[in-house]
Design a protein around this motif. Sequence first.
Motif, PDB file in Angstrom:
ATOM      1  N   ALA A   5       0.847  -1.301  -0.035  1.00 47.15           N
ATOM      2  CA  ALA A   5      -0.063  -0.105   0.023  1.00 47.15           C
ATOM      3  C   ALA A   5       0.835   1.165   0.174  1.00 47.15           C
ATOM      4  CB  ALA A   5      -1.025   0.027   1.072  1.00 47.15           C
ATOM      5  N   ILE A   6       1.998   1.245   0.796  1.00 47.89           N
ATOM      6  CA  ILE A   6       3.024   2.293   0.670  1.00 47.89           C
ATOM      7  C   ILE A   6       3.381   2.638  -0.594  1.00 47.89           C
ATOM      8  CG2 ILE A   6       5.237   3.398   1.853  1.00 47.89           C
ATOM      9  CD1 ILE A   6       2.652   3.621   3.711  1.00 47.89           C
ATOM     10  N   ALA A   7       3.896   1.433  -1.242  1.00 48.24           N
ATOM     11  CA  ALA A   7       4.494   1.477  -2.715  1.00 48.24           C
ATOM     12  C   ALA A   7       3.469   2.114  -3.532  1.00 48.24           C
ATOM     13  CB  ALA A   7       4.806   0.068  -3.026  1.00 48.24           C
ATOM     14  N   ALA A   8       2.057   1.675  -3.545  1.00 46.07           N
ATOM     15  CA  ALA A   8       1.338   2.321  -4.451  1.00 46.07           C
ATOM     16  C   ALA A   8       1.235   3.889  -4.284  1.00 46.07           C
ATOM     17  CB  ALA A   8      -0.225   1.490  -4.153  1.00 46.07           C
ATOM     18  N   MET A   9       0.916   4.081  -2.794  1.00 45.93           N
ATOM     19  CA  MET A   9       0.630   5.534  -2.670  1.00 45.93           C
ATOM     20  C   MET A   9       1.781   6.314  -2.949  1.00 45.93           C
ATOM     21  SD  MET A   9       2.072   8.106  -0.117  1.00 45.93           S
ATOM     22  CE  MET A   9       2.522   7.145   1.347  1.00 45.93           C
ATOM     23  N   ALA A  10       3.138   5.784  -2.851  1.00 46.10           N
ATOM     24  CA  ALA A  10       4.659   6.534  -3.346  1.00 46.10           C
ATOM     25  C   ALA A  10       4.528   6.677  -4.905  1.00 46.10           C
ATOM     26  CB  ALA A  10       5.688   5.696  -2.805  1.00 46.10           C
ATOM     27  N   GLU A  11       4.076   5.875  -5.532  1.00 49.66           N
ATOM     28  CA  GLU A  11       4.079   5.902  -6.913  1.00 49.66           C
ATOM     29  C   GLU A  11       2.901   6.852  -7.286  1.00 49.66           C
ATOM     30  OE1 GLU A  11       5.554   4.474  -9.830  1.00 49.66           O
ATOM     31  OE2 GLU A  11       7.029   4.118  -8.144  1.00 49.66           O
ATOM     32  N   GLN A  12       1.797   7.221  -6.696  1.00 49.90           N
ATOM     33  CA  GLN A  12       0.822   7.976  -6.923  1.00 49.90           C
ATOM     34  C   GLN A  12       1.324   9.527  -6.559  1.00 49.90           C
ATOM     35  OE1 GLN A  12      -2.441   8.497  -3.749  1.00 49.90           O
ATOM     36  NE2 GLN A  12      -3.945   8.763  -5.630  1.00 49.90           N
ATOM     37  N   GLN A  13       2.032   9.775  -5.376  1.00 52.13           N
ATOM     38  CA  GLN A  13       2.617  10.979  -5.136  1.00 52.13           C
ATOM     39  C   GLN A  13       3.808  11.199  -5.654  1.00 52.13           C
ATOM     40  OE1 GLN A  13       0.897  13.260  -3.040  1.00 52.13           O
ATOM     41  NE2 GLN A  13      -0.912  11.687  -3.395  1.00 52.13           N
ATOM     42  N   ASN A  14       4.519  10.325  -6.499  1.00 53.53           N
ATOM     43  CA  ASN A  14       5.985  10.486  -6.963  1.00 53.53           C
ATOM     44  C   ASN A  14       6.800  10.863  -5.870  1.00 53.53           C
ATOM     45  OD1 ASN A  14       7.860   9.983  -8.815  1.00 53.53           O
ATOM     46  ND2 ASN A  14       7.472  11.885  -9.773  1.00 53.53           N
ATOM     47  N   HIS A  15       6.618  10.113  -4.895  1.00 52.44           N
ATOM     48  CA  HIS A  15       7.605  10.569  -3.673  1.00 52.44           C
ATOM     49  C   HIS A  15       7.816   9.149  -2.917  1.00 52.44           C
ATOM     50  CE1 HIS A  15      10.009  13.528  -1.113  1.00 52.44           C
ATOM     51  NE2 HIS A  15       9.313  12.922  -0.132  1.00 52.44           N
ATOM     52  N   HIS A  16       9.059   8.698  -2.816  1.00 53.17           N
ATOM     53  CA  HIS A  16       9.117   7.311  -2.188  1.00 53.17           C
ATOM     54  C   HIS A  16      10.105   7.220  -1.159  1.00 53.17           C
ATOM     55  CE1 HIS A  16       8.330   7.319  -6.587  1.00 53.17           C
ATOM     56  NE2 HIS A  16       8.092   6.130  -6.275  1.00 53.17           N
ATOM     57  N   PRO A  17       9.504   6.372  -0.154  1.00 60.03           N
ATOM     58  CA  PRO A  17      10.755   6.336   1.052  1.00 60.03           C
ATOM     59  C   PRO A  17      11.628   5.237   0.727  1.00 60.03           C
ATOM     60  CG  PRO A  17       8.500   5.076   1.348  1.00 60.03           C
ATOM     61  CD  PRO A  17       8.464   5.637   0.192  1.00 60.03           C
ATOM     62  N   GLU A  18      12.531   5.397   1.871  1.00 60.46           N
ATOM     63  CA  GLU A  18      13.443   4.295   2.205  1.00 60.46           C
ATOM     64  C   GLU A  18      12.443   3.441   3.256  1.00 60.46           C
ATOM     65  OE1 GLU A  18      16.359   3.579   0.990  1.00 60.46           O
ATOM     66  OE2 GLU A  18      16.371   5.411  -0.033  1.00 60.46           O
ATOM     67  N   MET A  19      12.476   2.004   2.786  1.00 60.78           N
ATOM     68  CA  MET A  19      11.795   1.274   3.664  1.00 60.78           C
ATOM     69  C   MET A  19      12.663   0.080   4.174  1.00 60.78           C
ATOM     70  SD  MET A  19       7.998   0.620   1.696  1.00 60.78           S
ATOM     71  CE  MET A  19       8.198   0.581   0.223  1.00 60.78           C
ATOM     72  N   THR A  20      12.557  -0.292   5.421  1.00 59.24           N
ATOM     73  CA  THR A  20      13.164  -1.521   5.900  1.00 59.24           C
ATOM     74  C   THR A  20      12.045  -2.284   6.605  1.00 59.24           C
ATOM     75  OG1 THR A  20      15.098   0.131   6.673  1.00 59.24           O
ATOM     76  CG2 THR A  20      14.859  -2.024   7.747  1.00 59.24           C
ATOM     77  N   VAL A  21      12.346  -3.383   5.847  1.00 61.04           N
ATOM     78  CA  VAL A  21      11.055  -4.336   6.294  1.00 61.04           C
ATOM     79  C   VAL A  21      11.674  -5.522   6.913  1.00 61.04           C
ATOM     80  CG1 VAL A  21       9.145  -5.757   5.042  1.00 61.04           C
ATOM     81  CG2 VAL A  21       9.977  -3.380   4.226  1.00 61.04           C
ATOM     82  N   GLY A  22      11.144  -5.822   7.968  1.00 54.43           N
ATOM     83  CA  GLY A  22      11.372  -7.282   8.506  1.00 54.43           C
ATOM     84  C   GLY A  22      10.080  -7.953   9.294  1.00 54.43           C
ATOM     85  N   TYR A  23      10.186  -9.118   9.895  1.00 49.92           N
ATOM     86  CA  TYR A  23       9.209  -9.805  10.441  1.00 49.92           C
ATOM     87  C   TYR A  23       8.290  -9.009  11.311  1.00 49.92           C
ATOM     88  CZ  TYR A  23       6.221 -13.548  12.622  1.00 49.92           C
ATOM     89  OH  TYR A  23       5.235 -14.160  12.892  1.00 49.92           O
ATOM     90  N   ARG A  24       6.772  -8.903  10.942  1.00 51.30           N
ATOM     91  CA  ARG A  24       5.987  -7.971  11.705  1.00 51.30           C
ATOM     92  C   ARG A  24       6.336  -6.452  11.720  1.00 51.30           C
ATOM     93  NH1 ARG A  24       4.158 -11.357  16.839  1.00 51.30           N
ATOM     94  NH2 ARG A  24       3.739  -9.322  17.397  1.00 51.30           N
TER      95      ARG A  24
END
Length: 110
Positions: free
Chosen positions: A55-74
């Motif tokens: 959902a964040i990736a879709a919002m970032a594409e819509q806004q053309n502004h992308h975060p750095e994401m660090t993803v882990g378990y939960r």
Amino acid sequence: MKLIHQHCIHGAAALDPATIGARLLDLPEWQAEGGSIVRDYTFADDRATIAFVNAIAAMAEQQNHHPEMTVGYRRCRLAYTTHSAGGALSDNDFICAARADAIYVQGPGA
């Protein structure tokens, strides 16, 4: 107008420290860290984490502004900064942070 109702703009200007402080008051879960604003989110399970990331990736594409994401378990950490503003913070960072919080509260499918 509330941050969540605003849209990112290309070439957004860097914010001064006083404005950054004021914007952070509107986003109490976020903090300034090393030239970015960051927030850690936690989830019930890995599936919820990935749904949020998508959902964040879709919002970032819509806004053309992308975060750095660090993803882990939960968990997922978002960090925003504006490269086109010289790596400083701009309104775009706070707009996307507010939108990310809404996705977290309402759920990725909302």
